[in-house]
Design a protein around this motif. Structure first.
Motif, short mmCIF file in Angstrom:
data_model
loop_
_atom_site.label_atom_id
_atom_site.label_comp_id
_atom_site.label_asym_id
_atom_site.label_seq_id
_atom_site.Cartn_x
_atom_site.Cartn_y
_atom_site.Cartn_z
N GLY A 1 -26.95 -17.64 36.70
CA GLY A 1 -26.18 -16.78 37.64
C GLY A 1 -26.29 -17.02 39.04
N ILE A 2 -27.43 -17.36 39.68
CA ILE A 2 -27.45 -17.62 41.18
C ILE A 2 -26.57 -18.70 41.38
N PRO A 3 -26.38 -19.58 41.08
CA PRO A 3 -25.52 -20.75 41.27
C PRO A 3 -23.96 -20.24 41.30
N LYS A 4 -23.85 -19.37 40.42
CA LYS A 4 -22.52 -18.85 40.58
C LYS A 4 -22.16 -18.06 41.81
N ILE A 5 -23.10 -17.67 42.47
CA ILE A 5 -22.87 -16.73 43.83
C ILE A 5 -22.60 -17.81 44.57
N ASN A 6 -22.90 -19.15 44.70
CA ASN A 6 -22.57 -20.19 45.70
C ASN A 6 -20.97 -20.77 45.72
N ARG A 7 -20.53 -20.44 44.17
CA ARG A 7 -19.14 -20.58 43.95
C ARG A 7 -18.52 -19.69 44.34
N LEU A 8 -18.90 -18.55 44.51
CA LEU A 8 -17.97 -17.42 45.03
C LEU A 8 -17.69 -17.39 46.51
N PHE A 9 -18.67 -17.96 47.17
CA PHE A 9 -18.63 -17.91 48.67
C PHE A 9 -18.32 -19.31 48.94
N GLY A 10 -18.09 -20.37 48.32
CA GLY A 10 -17.89 -21.80 48.61
C GLY A 10 -16.44 -21.88 49.39
N ASP A 11 -16.33 -23.11 49.86
CA ASP A 11 -14.89 -23.59 50.39
C ASP A 11 -13.97 -23.72 49.16
N GLY A 12 -12.67 -23.65 49.34
CA GLY A 12 -11.51 -23.97 48.51
C GLY A 12 -11.59 -22.62 47.47
N PRO A 13 -10.50 -22.93 46.65
CA PRO A 13 -10.15 -22.09 45.67
C PRO A 13 -11.22 -21.86 44.67
N ILE A 14 -11.40 -20.58 44.16
CA ILE A 14 -12.31 -20.49 42.94
C ILE A 14 -11.84 -20.74 41.39
N ARG A 15 -12.42 -21.85 40.99
CA ARG A 15 -11.97 -22.21 39.65
C ARG A 15 -13.08 -21.86 38.72
N PHE A 16 -12.75 -20.74 37.90
CA PHE A 16 -13.64 -20.32 36.93
C PHE A 16 -12.71 -19.60 35.51
N SER A 17 -13.35 -19.46 34.48
CA SER A 17 -12.76 -19.18 33.25
C SER A 17 -12.13 -17.71 33.67
N ASP A 18 -10.95 -17.42 32.93
CA ASP A 18 -10.40 -16.12 33.17
C ASP A 18 -10.05 -15.41 32.00
N PRO A 19 -11.07 -15.03 31.10
CA PRO A 19 -10.90 -14.69 29.77
C PRO A 19 -10.00 -13.38 29.48
N PHE A 20 -9.97 -12.47 30.39
CA PHE A 20 -9.54 -11.20 30.43
C PHE A 20 -8.33 -11.01 31.10
N GLY A 21 -7.77 -12.15 32.04
CA GLY A 21 -6.55 -11.97 32.56
C GLY A 21 -6.61 -11.16 33.99
N LEU A 22 -7.88 -10.96 34.46
CA LEU A 22 -8.35 -10.40 35.49
C LEU A 22 -8.08 -11.15 36.65
N GLY A 23 -8.14 -12.34 36.72
CA GLY A 23 -8.09 -13.44 37.54
C GLY A 23 -9.53 -14.23 38.01
N PRO A 24 -9.52 -15.16 38.47
CA PRO A 24 -10.52 -16.28 38.13
C PRO A 24 -11.69 -15.53 39.24
N GLU A 25 -11.33 -14.81 40.31
CA GLU A 25 -12.35 -14.41 41.36
C GLU A 25 -13.14 -13.07 40.50
N ILE A 26 -12.33 -12.15 39.98
CA ILE A 26 -12.89 -11.14 39.25
C ILE A 26 -13.77 -11.51 38.14
#
Length: 133
Positions: free
Chosen positions: A25-50
């Protein structure tokens, strides 16, 4: 098995499982605040950020709650959902060996849900305090 030994076992499972989950979980925090667009699975259609924020909530916040034993059973629910989502959505095309890790976490969190936090936890302390009155 004596009750004290059972409670030590519950403590060990809580600390080990939630401690290992924090390493995901902790490395995912860096992904949230990193440079560039967030690339993450969106299984519920809420958007990768949410979706990323929900995964961080489960893997960091809920893991810390389990670590200290506060609202332990409730804290397992987001983690159970996250682990099933990781196994069957994020890794759906991967071999079983890749799905195995989130499924093992799922099994451990189910055990924590069933057993509860035990005596050596905030929940255990609160229950002991309540029983004194």
């Amino acid at each position: 098995m004596e009750p004290a030994l059972k409670n030590i076992g519950k403590l060990f499972i809580r600390l080990a499982t939630s401690g290992m989950m924090l390493t995901h979980g902790i490395p995912k925090i860096n992904r949230l605040f990193g440079d560039g667009p967030i690339r993450f699975s969106d299984p519920f259609g809420l958007g990768p950020e949410i979706s990323l924020v929900l995964a961080i909530f489960a893997e960091v916040v809920c893991s810390i709650l389990i670590l200290v034993g506060f609202k332990t059973r409730l804290a397992t629910v987001p983690l159970l959902i996250t682990m099933l989502t990781a196994a069957f959505y994020a890794h759906r095309a991967d071999p079983f060996g890749t799905k195995e890790k989130p499924l093992l976490f799922f099994v451990l969190f189910v055990a924590i849900l069933i057993m509860g936090a035990g005596k050596y936890s905030i929940d255990g302390f609160k229950n002991k305090k309540r029983s004194l009155f």
